[in-house]
Scaffold this motif. Structure first.
Motif, PDB file in Angstrom:
ATOM      1  N   LEU A1376       0.856  -1.187   0.000  1.00  0.00           N
ATOM      2  CA  LEU A1376       0.000   0.000   0.000  1.00  0.00           C
ATOM      3  C   LEU A1376       0.888   1.232   0.000  1.00  0.00           C
ATOM      4  N   PHE A1377       0.337   2.321  -0.535  1.00  0.00           N
ATOM      5  CA  PHE A1377       1.084   3.573  -0.609  1.00  0.00           C
ATOM      6  C   PHE A1377       0.438   4.606   0.304  1.00  0.00           C
ATOM      7  N   ALA A1378       1.251   5.494   0.845  1.00  0.00           N
ATOM      8  CA  ALA A1378       0.735   6.552   1.705  1.00  0.00           C
ATOM      9  C   ALA A1378      -0.273   7.377   0.918  1.00  0.00           C
ATOM     10  N   GLY A1379      -1.382   7.646   1.535  1.00  0.00           N
ATOM     11  CA  GLY A1379      -2.455   8.388   0.871  1.00  0.00           C
ATOM     12  C   GLY A1379      -3.768   7.974   1.488  1.00  0.00           C
ATOM     13  N   THR A1380      -4.818   7.951   0.696  1.00  0.00           N
ATOM     14  CA  THR A1380      -6.120   7.520   1.187  1.00  0.00           C
ATOM     15  C   THR A1380      -6.441   6.139   0.641  1.00  0.00           C
ATOM     16  N   VAL A1381      -7.493   5.536   1.201  1.00  0.00           N
ATOM     17  CA  VAL A1381      -7.941   4.242   0.700  1.00  0.00           C
ATOM     18  C   VAL A1381      -8.357   4.386  -0.764  1.00  0.00           C
ATOM     19  N   ARG A1382      -9.034   5.497  -1.083  1.00  0.00           N
ATOM     20  CA  ARG A1382      -9.470   5.720  -2.457  1.00  0.00           C
ATOM     21  C   ARG A1382      -8.273   5.768  -3.417  1.00  0.00           C
ATOM     22  N   GLU A1383      -7.213   6.507  -3.023  1.00  0.00           N
ATOM     23  CA  GLU A1383      -6.035   6.634  -3.884  1.00  0.00           C
ATOM     24  C   GLU A1383      -5.336   5.294  -4.079  1.00  0.00           C
ATOM     25  N   ASN A1384      -5.402   4.432  -3.076  1.00  0.00           N
ATOM     26  CA  ASN A1384      -4.777   3.119  -3.202  1.00  0.00           C
ATOM     27  C   ASN A1384      -5.579   2.188  -4.092  1.00  0.00           C
ATOM     28  N   LEU A1385      -6.877   2.443  -4.217  1.00  0.00           N
ATOM     29  CA  LEU A1385      -7.710   1.600  -5.072  1.00  0.00           C
ATOM     30  C   LEU A1385      -7.863   2.182  -6.476  1.00  0.00           C
ATOM     31  N   GLY A1415     -14.135   7.127   6.005  1.00  0.00           N
ATOM     32  CA  GLY A1415     -14.565   6.286   4.901  1.00  0.00           C
ATOM     33  C   GLY A1415     -13.445   6.054   3.910  1.00  0.00           C
ATOM     34  N   LEU A1416     -13.728   6.330   2.614  1.00  0.00           N
ATOM     35  CA  LEU A1416     -12.722   6.117   1.570  1.00  0.00           C
ATOM     36  C   LEU A1416     -11.554   7.080   1.686  1.00  0.00           C
ATOM     37  N   GLU A1417     -11.730   8.145   2.449  1.00  0.00           N
ATOM     38  CA  GLU A1417     -10.642   9.116   2.645  1.00  0.00           C
ATOM     39  C   GLU A1417      -9.790   8.773   3.856  1.00  0.00           C
ATOM     40  N   PHE A1418     -10.029   7.598   4.439  1.00  0.00           N
ATOM     41  CA  PHE A1418      -9.207   7.171   5.576  1.00  0.00           C
ATOM     42  C   PHE A1418      -7.740   7.097   5.149  1.00  0.00           C
ATOM     43  N   VAL A1419      -6.876   7.671   5.973  1.00  0.00           N
ATOM     44  CA  VAL A1419      -5.470   7.801   5.596  1.00  0.00           C
ATOM     45  C   VAL A1419      -4.738   6.481   5.779  1.00  0.00           C
ATOM     46  N   VAL A1420      -4.038   6.089   4.728  1.00  0.00           N
ATOM     47  CA  VAL A1420      -3.152   4.924   4.784  1.00  0.00           C
ATOM     48  C   VAL A1420      -1.750   5.447   5.072  1.00  0.00           C
ATOM     49  N   THR A1421      -1.136   4.967   6.136  1.00  0.00           N
ATOM     50  CA  THR A1421       0.206   5.445   6.478  1.00  0.00           C
ATOM     51  C   THR A1421       1.237   4.810   5.549  1.00  0.00           C
ATOM     52  N   GLN A1422       2.481   5.271   5.684  1.00  0.00           N
ATOM     53  CA  GLN A1422       3.539   4.783   4.796  1.00  0.00           C
ATOM     54  C   GLN A1422       3.678   3.271   4.908  1.00  0.00           C
ATOM     55  N   GLY A1423       3.629   2.606   3.754  1.00  0.00           N
ATOM     56  CA  GLY A1423       3.744   1.152   3.723  1.00  0.00           C
ATOM     57  C   GLY A1423       2.497   0.437   4.209  1.00  0.00           C
ATOM     58  N   GLY A1424       1.410   1.199   4.476  1.00  0.00           N
ATOM     59  CA  GLY A1424       0.181   0.575   4.966  1.00  0.00           C
ATOM     60  C   GLY A1424       0.318  -0.006   6.344  1.00  0.00           C
ATOM     61  N   GLU A1425       1.140   0.632   7.197  1.00  0.00           N
ATOM     62  CA  GLU A1425       1.434   0.069   8.509  1.00  0.00           C
ATOM     63  C   GLU A1425       0.227   0.054   9.438  1.00  0.00           C
ATOM     64  N   ASN A1426      -0.802   0.884   9.122  1.00  0.00           N
ATOM     65  CA  ASN A1426      -1.993   0.867   9.987  1.00  0.00           C
ATOM     66  C   ASN A1426      -3.021  -0.169   9.522  1.00  0.00           C
ATOM     67  N   PHE A1427      -2.621  -1.068   8.635  1.00  0.00           N
ATOM     68  CA  PHE A1427      -3.433  -2.214   8.237  1.00  0.00           C
ATOM     69  C   PHE A1427      -2.629  -3.482   8.514  1.00  0.00           C
ATOM     70  N   SER A1428      -3.317  -4.543   8.874  1.00  0.00           N
ATOM     71  CA  SER A1428      -2.626  -5.821   9.037  1.00  0.00           C
ATOM     72  C   SER A1428      -2.239  -6.342   7.656  1.00  0.00           C
ATOM     73  N   VAL A1429      -1.354  -7.338   7.641  1.00  0.00           N
ATOM     74  CA  VAL A1429      -0.920  -7.894   6.360  1.00  0.00           C
ATOM     75  C   VAL A1429      -2.104  -8.499   5.618  1.00  0.00           C
ATOM     76  N   GLY A1430      -2.983  -9.167   6.347  1.00  0.00           N
ATOM     77  CA  GLY A1430      -4.168  -9.743   5.716  1.00  0.00           C
ATOM     78  C   GLY A1430      -5.059  -8.679   5.109  1.00  0.00           C
ATOM     79  N   GLN A1431      -5.257  -7.572   5.830  1.00  0.00           N
ATOM     80  CA  GLN A1431      -6.086  -6.485   5.301  1.00  0.00           C
ATOM     81  C   GLN A1431      -5.443  -5.851   4.067  1.00  0.00           C
ATOM     82  N   ARG A1432      -4.122  -5.790   4.055  1.00  0.00           N
ATOM     83  CA  ARG A1432      -3.459  -5.250   2.875  1.00  0.00           C
ATOM     84  C   ARG A1432      -3.724  -6.150   1.670  1.00  0.00           C
ATOM     85  N   GLN A1433      -3.723  -7.471   1.884  1.00  0.00           N
ATOM     86  CA  GLN A1433      -4.004  -8.375   0.779  1.00  0.00           C
ATOM     87  C   GLN A1433      -5.446  -8.216   0.301  1.00  0.00           C
ATOM     88  N   LEU A1434      -6.335  -7.912   1.221  1.00  0.00           N
ATOM     89  CA  LEU A1434      -7.729  -7.715   0.824  1.00  0.00           C
ATOM     90  C   LEU A1434      -7.885  -6.441  -0.001  1.00  0.00           C
TER      91      LEU A1434
END
Length: 1531
Positions: A1376-1385, A1415-1434
């Motif tokens: 995942l990249f730093a940004g929002t959930v929307r930007e990552n999708l 919501g979709l503007e939820f911030v994803v931290t650098q490397g997606g560290e605020n998501f578990s590895v499983g959530q990143r795969q999802l």
């Protein structure tokens, strides 16, 4: 002759009334000779006392013939001194100043003989007291000889002359012998007696140095003149310097020593409650800075003696031949005095800079190490504020900027005002109150300069922020480059980065440049306004108090104005530098005081397994009522956690994705914030993270991880972790270098290496975060039985295993299940199965899914009647290893099953002096053969002309031409302004008014003033225009093009480039190197052309004024060329070495940040800090040598300039003496330029070399702009149809490929066809080539033979964008990249919100995102560290669902997801992609058992390709065997 204590008629003097420029004899003997000898006697006594306790050196090295010659010469000096004393007593039979001084001289000489003997056997360096004594004695003997000759002692008292000459010659000879260095053997680094082969092993260490730095053995004269550097320059001239040519650092520069004091002071500051980085720095380096300030003070005070001497010289020339004329000796005295003063000034200034570079190097070491150490302890809150790119900037830019300012420029804060005050005082003495007009001009300019400085500070702070922003994105892009290429997102990220670069960063530099141009005008015009207003006011309103405006007044004033120019022009520039340093200091301070992990929240205790009271019931891990959260502002992620693990227990932790399993691991390791409860750990810890952290080192080093190599146990670990087959496949076995982030290992191999590292550590507690997820089923079974399980190597250790592999739960001692951050069920396997709670339901979901899979495929096994049983204990096991079959051996006590791991030598900077890690030649050959990461290439020799052409083309021909024209106009204006001033002054001195051919008639003051003012304003305006063109047109255009080309060159490079290039090296090019191209390169180009023009101007004026000087200039030009070449050749290579040794620091830093949790878990922070210091030491070796090289050059060039000044003045006096011609105006003008010529000459070579060195940075940057690219993104003449691929048919025809040139094929002649909409499962053992097949489909690796067809079209005929954008993938490593959930999708904003939410729902992640307010503007931290590895795969799954490509590849897409979630996801994939062609790689065979076709890959070849039913029907098929292995492991 008088009979008093001073028998001379001249008295005590000090100056003789009868002899020009001479001291009286009584003053010579009473003050000079006696003073010198008394001082030496005291110093020698102290020195002898100190040497008494020094160790004695080996006589075989020091008692040589040179020593006895030296002693003999000292005895001759003693004999001459005694002889002179005897003669003096005979002539003057009473006690007087002569006999006393000569007696002291004889005594001092006798003590010197004794001191020589003691120094020879007790000291490795030439004696400073002796060298200074003999030099001073020889000089005083020379002065006395001149006086004796003048007094005609040659005829009256010949013995006095003879003994004096003999003493002088003996003193000089003894000094010369003492200055010779002692044998090199005395300085050779001591070898380790315990390791006799070490000398041979040094040959394999490219950074080994045979000798210590010659600075340590240099005598006082060599230190003052930096002659100890000459051998290196000669070597650098003969061949390009390498790292091994540099010397071992002195102890004070060793990072572990240099850092210790700073760390101590900084920790004291932190404990004080009101920390100050400035105070800590001053307490560490204050005395060194004070010494540097002392040298600067001496230099400043001495420099103001030259205007006074110049005034005397011009007055002497003006008055020569008149009644007021002084003797000709005074003219030569003034000329020689100016030379001596300038030489003292040069020595003091160079020692000032030498001290500065000492402080600079130490500060750079201390700050870099402090930043690294801090990174090891940063809390999660702090890591939100400090991204990796920003921390790299702290290390590469901020630390250097603070060190540069503190050491090099901070002195100007007091020096500039002092110089201004002294210059104004002397100007007042020269021109009276008229100078206050100039003072007023300066006062008026101060608010303007201050306001400009504030604005520049604001822009600089803004610029640093934008640079951090760009580096943050660059770091993410480089870390996820594989994903970006798979998704064909390169163009998007190039555009995103360039927007920050152009619209923010370069726009700020342009605005900064405009201010710089205004600032340049102000600082250029101020000195002129000061001189203009002063001369104008004096001519109009005074002209009487000090006489008319004659050359004496003008050129003394002009010299003082030139001396004012530096503090007035550079003084205000110190303010922006100060502000920049303050910004950097604040940034570093904020980082160093940022929050840290609370290590005290986890109570760590030692544990002795062999203690008498140790038992199997000892609890090694205990969490009681714990509540934990990631950020201090968050609600607890984990609540009511209570878990314990006894010393030989295996505790399993299960739960669905996002339930908090990995968070529990982090809480035990202390990586989370503990808000409640108690956590206790006894003994050492080993940790296997969910995403394996692999170092850029050999595979063996990755496993040893700092522990000593125990071959027997090491082989046991290799076998237990199923790594033996992998070692056989690697080119150099376990000595193969593993690329950054384990790039040349598969996911399963990385997991097993990570597990092997933990096992080899032989810890007491093992924290295992799902280590079996990334490996095949049969490998997982092997790892569990041989390592983790009750009969494995770790059977006697406390183990906490996070896993979704429920088939192993019946072999655990305890099971805990998490849901929503809380423990919802726990107990032994039997109990939880009987209780039929949450764990029972979790297990049976897996069993049901397995059963349904088997039923669907006609499996006759009674899967629904799965029987739970405990494995039969293997009775024969000792020390954790299975015993041979049939041999009954009782199991030993499990107190010490594994033994203890021995910590290896920490490879700190002092390791060379101690026992060095031995590596045989065979090991070195294996490492070289197995090297993955390339060594950073360092060009050698002259910077290619193409590099200069590249820069000037990037600047633009038109811009460069305008810049050159403005520069030339400014220089010519300044020369003509000074010539006009000379003409004006000469017109006021009628006898000398014909100095210039255009001096005609008399004109009013306004006439001269108007022309002088016009020339001055023209020069200032052109200088400002030059700066404006440089910063707003030339450099901006060049910086934009350079960055664009480099960025495109890097992102368009194939993955093979990133496989072999450390990310830290690439980041270094985009941070430090690019910053130098932005700032240092244009500044150095401007400085070079300015100083070159100044040199040409000075030579022209001096040649015009004193034509005969051109004859002297000719041989001096050869010396200049000699110095320039020696310096240029060596400095160029040293700057390259500085750059290439800096990259490994950042690469290691990047690596350390990625594995900081692992490093902390293993308590390996000291070892990694030591490794950082080791790399830093190599960089400082190149850096400090380069700084010393600058001092070598500067001293010699300034001396060359001083010789030019001496020649100019002495030739002017000789012309006056022998030809009777002398123009005071021309003498003043030429000497004024000669004084300025010294600094111009120095800076001409320095600036030219600085341009060359800055061009090295440009060379490094342009190197990345011309990397070998991938295939074109788009081939315009051959683009696929918009709807391609319509059907999704894939065909491989005799396809072969390799990862890069020189490597073996990873896929070999594959041929198969996938029909439209088919679902194909791809299976094979670890390393078989499964993932390589998907990379080939996306053309990440290109074909070495054969073709890949999609819908009948050869994909190699299309551009990469057209191929990759038409395919979809869920990768093995979720990024995942730093940004929002929307930007990552949806980075291109192509889809509506409802489409995104629909994709999230099908990926079973919508519920989690809905819980977030943003919501979709939820911030994803650098490397997606605020998501578990499983959530990143999802989220990666949601990307694929959103794109809905006709072809989908799943590469271990659900490896980090629990079984139940996996089953749901598989159902979603079947439903949503039913009309797509799907290729699935999976370790869990149940996820692909229902596929239409199964493709089995073995060793890169197609082994089997058929329906699963057909393959299962054949018991001999590889697929059947894999399924059977999986079933066996499931039970």
């Amino acid at each position: 002759m008088a009979t008093g204590f001073c028998p001379s008629k001249e008295g005590w003097g000090p100056l003789s009334p009868s002899r020009p420029v001479d001291f009286t004899t009584c003053f010579q003997h009473g003050a000079l000779v006696s003073g010198l000898n008394v001082l030496f006697i005291i110093a020698a006594a102290l020195r002898l006392r100190k040497l008494q306790y020094a160790p004695r050196l080996s006589p075989q090295f020091v008692a040589n013939s040179a020593f006895w010659v030296k002693i003999s010469l000292a005895v001759v000096a003693l004999f001459a001194s005694v002889a002179e004393l005897v003669v003096a007593i005979e002539v003057l039979s009473f006690v007087n100043v002569f006999t006393v001084s000569l007696a002291l001289q004889a005594l001092a000489t006798a003590i010197a003989v004794r001191l020589h003997y003691r120094e020879q056997f007790r000291n490795r360096v030439a004696s400073t007291p002796l060298l200074l004594f003999w030099l001073a004695s020889a000089l005083l003997a020379l002065i006395r000889l001149r006086t004796s000759i003048a007094l005609d002692f040659v005829t009256e008292d010949p013995p006095i002359i003879v003994s004096n000459v003999l003493f002088m010659l003996a003193s000089l000879a003894t000094m010369a012998m003492e200055a010779q260095p002692k044998p090199y053997m005395l300085y050779e680094l001591p070898a380790d007696d315990e390791d006799e082969d070490e000398l041979g092993q040094e040959l394999y260490d490219e950074n080994y140095c045979a000798y210590r730095s010659p600075e340590e053995r240099a005598n006082i004269f060599s230190l003052l003149t930096f002659t100890w550097m000459t051998p290196l320059l000669e070597q650098g001239f003969r061949k390009p310097l390498q790292m091994e040519d540099t010397w071992e650092l002195s102890n004070i520069y060793r990072p572990e020593i240099a850092t210790a004091k700073f760390q101590r002071n900084w920790q004291n500051e932190l404990r004080s409650g009101n920390p100050s980085l400035f105070r800590a720095t001053m307490r560490t380096y204050g005395w060194s800075l004070a010494l540097g300030s002392f040298y600067k003070l001496v230099k400043d005070l001495v420099s103001f003696m030259n205007p006074i001497l110049l005034s005397r010289l011009i007055r002497f020339v003006s008055a020569y031949g008149t009644a007021q004329a002084e003797p000709i000796e005074y003219g030569y005295f003034y000329a020689i005095s100016m030379f001596i003063v300038a030489s003292v000034q040069t020595l003091a200034f160079q020692q000032h800079w030498s001290q500065n570079q000492h402080v600079n190097s130490l500060m750079k070491i201390s700050y870099t190490t402090a930043i690294y150490r801090k990174t090891m302890t940063l809390s999660n809150d702090a890591r939100q504020n400090f991204n990796i790119g920003g921390i790299v900037t702290h290390m590469s830019v901020d630390a250097q900027r603070i060190a540069d300012f503190t050491a090099n420029f901070s002195h100007h804060l007091w020096s500039a005002p002092l110089q201004i005050i002294l210059a104004l005082y002397l100007l007042y003495q020269t021109l009276g109150w008229s100078i206050f007009a100039g003072v007023l001009a300066m006062i008026i300019s101060i608010p303007t300069s201050a306001r400009l400085s504030r604005s520049m500070r604001a822009f600089n702070k803004l610029l640093m922020g934008y640079r951090d922003q760009r580096m943050k994105i660059m770091d993410e892009v480089l870390s996820g480059i594989k994903i970006i290429k798979l998704y064909a997102w390169e163009t998007s990220f190039i555009r995103r980065i360039n927007e920050i670069r152009v619209k923010l960063e370069l726009a700020t530099i342009r605005r900064y440049g405009r201010l710089q141009a205004i600032f340049s005008f102000v600082v250029t015009v101020i000195p002129f306004v000061v001189s203009f207003s002063t001369f104008g006011l004096y001519s109009l309103a005074d002209g009487v108090s000090h006489g008319p405006l004659t050359p004496q007044l003008v050129f003394v004033a002009l010299t003082l104005f030139n001396m004012l120019r530096f503090p007035l022009s550079h003084g205000p520039m110190v303010i922006p530098a100060l502000l920049e340093a303050m910004v950097s200091s604040r940034r570093v301070f904020d980082f160093l005081v940022a929050g840290e992990i609370d290590f005290s929240s986890i109570e760590r205790k030692p544990y002795d397994r062999d203690a008498p009271d140790a038992s199997n019931d000892d609890v090694l891990v205990s969490v009681k009522n714990g509540a934990f959260k990631w950020l201090s502002a968050d609600e607890p992620t984990l609540r009511n956690i209570s878990i314990e693990c006894k010393r030989d227990e295996l505790v399993a932790v299960v739960g669905r994705v996002g339930s908090g399993k990995s968070s529990l691991v982090s809480s035990i390791l202390g990586d989370m914030i503990k808000s409640a409860g108690i956590v206790e750990i006894q003994g050492s810890v080993a940790y296997v993270p969910q995403q394996a952290w692999i170092m850029n080192a050999t595979l063996r080093d990755n496993i040893l991880f700092g522990h000593k190599y125990d071959e027997e146990f090491y082989n046991r670990v290799i076998n237990a972790c199923a790594l033996r087959p992998d070692l056989e496949m690697l080119p150099s076995g376990d000595m193969t270098e593993i690329g950054e982030k384990g790039i040349n290992l598969s996911g399963g191999q990385k997991a097993r290496v990570s597990l092997a590292r933990a096992v080899y550590a032989r810890a007491d507690v093992y924290i295992l975060d799902d280590p079996l997820a990334a490996v095949d089923a049969h490998v997982g079974k092997h790892l569990f039985s041989q390592v983790i399980g009750q009969q494995g190597l770790l059977k006697s250790r406390a183990r906490i295993l996070v896993t979704n592999a429920v088939q192993y739960l019946n072999n655990t001692d305890n099971i805990f299940m998490l849901r929503d951050g809380e423990i919802v069920d726990h107990g032994s396997f039997a109990k939880v199965m009987d209780r039929k709670g949450d764990i029972f339901e979790f297990v049976h979901r897996y069993i049901d899914s397995e059963s349904s899979s088997r039923a669907e495929n006609g499996d006759s096994t009674n899967g629904s009647e799965t029987e739970y049983y405990e494995e039969d204990a293997v009775p024969s096991e000792q020390d954790g290893m299975p015993s041979p079959v049939g041999v009954g051996v009782r199991r030993k006590s499990t107190k010490q099953t594994l033994g203890r791991a021995s910590i290896g030598v920490i490879h700190d900077a002092t390791a060379r002096k101690k026992k060095r890690p031995t590596r045989t030649a065979a090991d070195v050959a294996l490492i070289d053969a197995g090297r993955t990461m390339t060594t950073e290439f360092s060009r050698q020799g002259k910077v290619e002309w193409n590099t200069y052409v590249t820069y000037f083309k990037a600047c633009g021909v038109k811009n460069s031409t305008m810049f050159g024209s403005a520069l030339l106009a400014a220089s010519i204006s300044n020369v003509f302004a000074n010539m006009w001033l000379k003409h004006w002054a000469s017109s006021n001195d009628e006898p000398n008014s014909a100095g210039l051919i255009w001096a005609t008639g008399n004109h009013s003051v306004f006439y001269y003033l108007f022309i002088y003012g016009g020339l001055g304003l023209l020069g200032a305006s052109m200088s400002s225009l030059q700066s404006l063109l440089l910063w707003t047109r030339c450099s901006i255009r060049a910086s934009r093009k350079i960055h664009e080309n480099m960025l495109r060159g890097v992102l368009r490079s194939p993955m093979s480039f990133f496989d072999v290039t450390p990310l830290g090296r690439i980041l270094n090019r985009f941070s430090s190197d690019l910053q130098r191209c932005d700032e240092a390169l244009p500044r150095s180009v401007s400085g070079m052309v300015n100083t070159m023009v100044s040199v040409v101007s000075a030579v022209s004026v001096i040649g015009f004024s004193t034509p005969i000087m051109l004859v002297l200039m000719f041989p001096l030009s050869f010396i200049y060329r000699y110095l320039q070449q020696r310096y240029l050749y060596s400095s160029r290579e040293l700057r390259r070495l500085d750059s290439t040794t800096r990259s490994p620091i950042f690469a290691h830093f990047q690596e350390s940040i990625g594995g900081v949790s692992t490093i902390r878990a293993y308590s390996q922070q000291p070892r990694f800090v030591a490794e950082n210091e080791n790399r830093l030491e190599k960089n400082i070796r190149a850096y400090y040598t380069y700084l010393s090289l600058n001092r070598w050059l500067s001293l010699r060039l300034e001396t060359l300039g001083n010789i030019v000044m001496l020649g100019t003045t002495t030739l002017a006096i000789a012309s006056l003496q022998y030809f009777g011609f002398g123009d005071a105006g021309l003498v003043g003008l030429s000497v004024a330029y000669a004084l300025d010529f010294t600094s111009s000459l120095n800076w001409s070579v320095r600036s030219y070399t600085e341009v060359e060195n800055s061009m090295i940075q440009l060379e490094r940057v342009t190197e990345y702009a011309h990397l070998h690219p991938e295939a074109p993104e788009v081939i315009e003449d051959n683009r696929p149809k918009k709807e391609w691929p319509e059907h999704g048919m894939i065909e491989f025809k005799n396809y072969s490929t390799r990862y890069r040139e020189g490597l073996d094929l990873v896929l070999k002649e594959l041929s198969f066809r996938v029909m439209p909409n088919q679902k194909v499962g791809i299976v094979g053992r670890t390393g078989a080539g499964k993932s390589s097949l998907t990379l080939a489909l996306f053309r990440i690796i290109e074909a070495a033979g054969g073709r890949v067809l999609i819908d009948g079209e050869d994909i190699s005929q299309y551009g990469l964008f057209d191929v990759r954008s038409k395919l979809s993938i869920i990768p093995q490593d979720p990024v995942l990249f730093a940004g929002t959930v929307r930007e990552n999708l949806d980075p291109f904003e192509e889809y509506a919100d409802q489409d995104i939410w629909r994709a999230l729902e099908h990926a079973h992640l919508a519920e989690f995102i809905h819980t977030k307010d943003e919501g979709l503007e939820f911030v994803v931290t650098q490397g997606g560290e605020n998501f578990s590895v499983g959530q990143r795969q999802l989220i990666c799954l949601a990307r694929a669902l959103l794109k809905r490509a006709k072809i989908l590849v799943l590469d271990e897409a659900t490896a980090a997801i629990d079984n139940s979630t996996d089953a749901i996801i598989q159902e979603s994939i079947r439903k949503e992609f039913k009309d797509c062609t799907v290729l699935t790689i999976a370790h869990r065979l149940n996820t692909i058992i229902d596929s239409d076709m199964i493709l089995v890959v073995d060793s890169g070849r197609l082994a089997e390709y058929d329906t699963p039913q057909n393959l299962l029907a054949n018991d001999e098929s590889l697929f059947s065997k894999l399924v059977e292995e999986a079933r066996t492991s499931d039970t």
